[in-house]
Design a protein around this motif. Sequence first.
Motif, PDB file in Angstrom:
ATOM      1  N   SER A   1     -12.866  -2.469  -7.230  1.00 23.77           N
ATOM      2  CA  SER A   1     -12.191  -3.268  -6.088  1.00 23.77           C
ATOM      3  C   SER A   1     -11.683  -2.193  -5.093  1.00 23.77           C
ATOM      4  N   TYR A   2     -10.731  -1.443  -5.795  1.00 26.53           N
ATOM      5  CA  TYR A   2     -10.313  -0.380  -4.912  1.00 26.53           C
ATOM      6  C   TYR A   2     -10.920   0.632  -4.311  1.00 26.53           C
ATOM      7  N   VAL A   3     -12.129   0.871  -4.911  1.00 31.27           N
ATOM      8  CA  VAL A   3     -13.215   1.938  -4.280  1.00 31.27           C
ATOM      9  C   VAL A   3     -14.017   1.043  -3.268  1.00 31.27           C
ATOM     10  N   HIS A   4     -14.285  -0.047  -3.522  1.00 29.93           N
ATOM     11  CA  HIS A   4     -14.833  -0.935  -2.328  1.00 29.93           C
ATOM     12  C   HIS A   4     -13.854  -0.902  -1.232  1.00 29.93           C
ATOM     13  N   VAL A   5     -12.476  -1.529  -1.441  1.00 29.79           N
ATOM     14  CA  VAL A   5     -11.567  -1.674  -0.201  1.00 29.79           C
ATOM     15  C   VAL A   5     -11.209  -0.322   0.501  1.00 29.79           C
ATOM     16  N   VAL A   6     -11.372   0.734  -0.164  1.00 26.55           N
ATOM     17  CA  VAL A   6     -11.029   1.950   0.529  1.00 26.55           C
ATOM     18  C   VAL A   6     -12.133   2.332   1.234  1.00 26.55           C
ATOM     19  N   ASN A   7     -13.363   2.021   1.010  1.00 24.11           N
ATOM     20  CA  ASN A   7     -14.403   2.214   1.648  1.00 24.11           C
ATOM     21  C   ASN A   7     -14.544   1.386   3.029  1.00 24.11           C
ATOM     22  N   LYS A   8     -13.999   0.268   3.086  1.00 25.59           N
ATOM     23  CA  LYS A   8     -13.889  -0.616   4.083  1.00 25.59           C
ATOM     24  C   LYS A   8     -12.845  -0.296   5.041  1.00 25.59           C
ATOM     25  N   ASN A   9     -11.758   0.099   4.444  1.00 24.02           N
ATOM     26  CA  ASN A   9     -10.351   0.674   5.348  1.00 24.02           C
ATOM     27  C   ASN A   9      -9.702   1.836   4.598  1.00 24.02           C
TER      28      ASN A   9
ATOM     29  N   ILE B   1      10.506  -8.218 -17.654  1.00 24.47           N
ATOM     30  CA  ILE B   1       9.658  -9.098 -16.904  1.00 24.47           C
ATOM     31  C   ILE B   1       8.475  -8.389 -16.300  1.00 24.47           C
ATOM     32  N   VAL B   2       8.448  -6.745 -16.373  1.00 20.86           N
ATOM     33  CA  VAL B   2       7.385  -6.104 -16.091  1.00 20.86           C
ATOM     34  C   VAL B   2       6.111  -6.083 -16.974  1.00 20.86           C
ATOM     35  N   GLN B   3       6.879  -5.972 -18.155  1.00 24.90           N
ATOM     36  CA  GLN B   3       5.740  -5.947 -19.162  1.00 24.90           C
ATOM     37  C   GLN B   3       4.840  -7.157 -19.204  1.00 24.90           C
ATOM     38  N   GLN B   4       5.010  -8.277 -18.703  1.00 23.97           N
ATOM     39  CA  GLN B   4       4.127  -9.382 -18.368  1.00 23.97           C
ATOM     40  C   GLN B   4       2.877  -8.955 -17.476  1.00 23.97           C
ATOM     41  N   ILE B   5       2.965  -7.767 -16.707  1.00 25.73           N
ATOM     42  CA  ILE B   5       2.104  -7.608 -15.724  1.00 25.73           C
ATOM     43  C   ILE B   5       1.411  -6.106 -16.006  1.00 25.73           C
ATOM     44  N   ALA B   6       2.481  -5.193 -16.404  1.00 26.20           N
ATOM     45  CA  ALA B   6       2.221  -3.855 -16.938  1.00 26.20           C
ATOM     46  C   ALA B   6       2.837  -3.600 -17.932  1.00 26.20           C
ATOM     47  N   LYS B   7       2.203  -3.614 -19.165  1.00 27.15           N
ATOM     48  CA  LYS B   7       2.963  -3.733 -20.537  1.00 27.15           C
ATOM     49  C   LYS B   7       3.886  -2.388 -20.622  1.00 27.15           C
ATOM     50  N   ASN B   8       3.397  -1.142 -20.091  1.00 27.90           N
ATOM     51  CA  ASN B   8       4.126   0.117 -20.228  1.00 27.90           C
ATOM     52  C   ASN B   8       4.598   0.633 -18.733  1.00 27.90           C
ATOM     53  N   GLY B   9       4.794  -0.562 -18.012  1.00 25.89           N
ATOM     54  CA  GLY B   9       5.440  -0.146 -16.623  1.00 25.89           C
ATOM     55  C   GLY B   9       4.130   0.526 -15.764  1.00 25.89           C
ATOM     56  N   PHE B  10       4.715   1.347 -14.550  1.00 17.57           N
ATOM     57  CA  PHE B  10       4.006   2.094 -13.764  1.00 17.57           C
ATOM     58  C   PHE B  10       3.906   3.497 -13.502  1.00 17.57           C
ATOM     59  N   LEU B  11       2.965   4.036 -13.242  1.00 15.29           N
ATOM     60  CA  LEU B  11       2.667   5.598 -12.798  1.00 15.29           C
ATOM     61  C   LEU B  11       2.448   5.776 -11.499  1.00 15.29           C
ATOM     62  N   GLU B  12       2.675   6.886 -10.879  1.00 17.63           N
ATOM     63  CA  GLU B  12       2.250   7.415  -9.569  1.00 17.63           C
ATOM     64  C   GLU B  12       1.000   7.562  -9.760  1.00 17.63           C
ATOM     65  N   GLY B  13       0.063   7.126  -8.438  1.00 23.71           N
ATOM     66  CA  GLY B  13      -1.636   7.131  -8.749  1.00 23.71           C
ATOM     67  C   GLY B  13      -2.031   7.948  -7.453  1.00 23.71           C
ATOM     68  N   SER B  14      -3.528   8.370  -7.452  1.00 26.79           N
ATOM     69  CA  SER B  14      -3.941   9.030  -6.646  1.00 26.79           C
ATOM     70  C   SER B  14      -5.406   8.535  -6.645  1.00 26.79           C
ATOM     71  N   ASP B  15      -6.024   8.963  -5.383  1.00 21.10           N
ATOM     72  CA  ASP B  15      -7.401   8.399  -5.297  1.00 21.10           C
ATOM     73  C   ASP B  15      -8.381   9.221  -6.365  1.00 21.10           C
ATOM     74  N   SER B  16      -8.130  10.212  -6.739  1.00 24.00           N
ATOM     75  CA  SER B  16      -9.024  11.031  -7.679  1.00 24.00           C
ATOM     76  C   SER B  16      -8.984  10.385  -8.944  1.00 24.00           C
TER      77      SER B  16
END
Length: 295
Positions: free
Chosen positions: A109-117, A265-280
């Motif tokens: 869905s990320y790939v699709h949404v970036v293709n649209k915008n 509370i974050v673990q309910q969504i992301a068990k191990n938290g979050f990381l910086e991300g990039s398109d690649s």
Amino acid sequence: MLCLRVIDGYIPKPQIAAKIGAMTLAACLWVLPMTAKADVTLTFGTYAADKPTETVRKYRPFLSFLAERMSEELGEPVIIKMKIAKEYEAGIEQLANGVVDFARFGPASYVHVVNKNSDVQMVAMESKKGGKRFKGVIVVHADSDIQSLEQLRGHSFAFGNELSTIGRYLAQAELLDAGVGSGDLQDFSYLGRHDLVGEAVGAGRFSAGALKESTYKKLVAKGVPIRVLATFDNVTKPWLAGADVPPNIVAAMRRVMLSSENEDIVQQIAKNGFLEGSDSDYDLVRSAMEKSQLF
């Protein structure tokens, strides 16, 4: 949409408006007679990969936490609302067109949404034990004689949504690597949700199906008679902000999500938290999406 509340009909002086900056460009203004503090109202969007009620139950605590922490970061109250799309495509359109301000999507869905915008903004990626990969599975009935993907020729297959990363694109790429295309199957269908796929295979309506590993484990725990035939890599989910969300809002959200001091509370969504991300990070999924066109 992103909104800024204006109190008692008061319109900020030019120097104050300049301080607000880009936020006013995307804001909608209305009058409230009581409080003397501006509120930032954001709409979070996602689609129901599982039951909608389960989706609401899952996200509500985290969104409350995120609003509280962002309020501290921005120095003004933040309110987060939720908008759940029934289908993947509707959720993608909502973020691409600014109907929602930020969202949690699957990789495809990320790939699709970036293709649209192409101006959609990456906030963060979910961590899986410190990494950016997790597993999807292809399952068969627990009593099935099928032991390899190659043996699925002549059998039926249940996919998830037609825009699902695991439920379609990655699974079809795996089948193609095993020499199994759509013409080699007796039948196949798109059932929408991961849990519906697992239940259909467990009920004997399909010989095999693709779903995320976490849903597979939940179904087995409930007694659904399925077992894993094959596993494959997927990329963790991105959290995205719409193109018109001001940079200071995105930066505050990113700081909260990447903080090492986040509560349980974050673990309910992301068990191990979050990381910086990039398109690649999503090139793996792009390749599978291209390959699936041959299915």
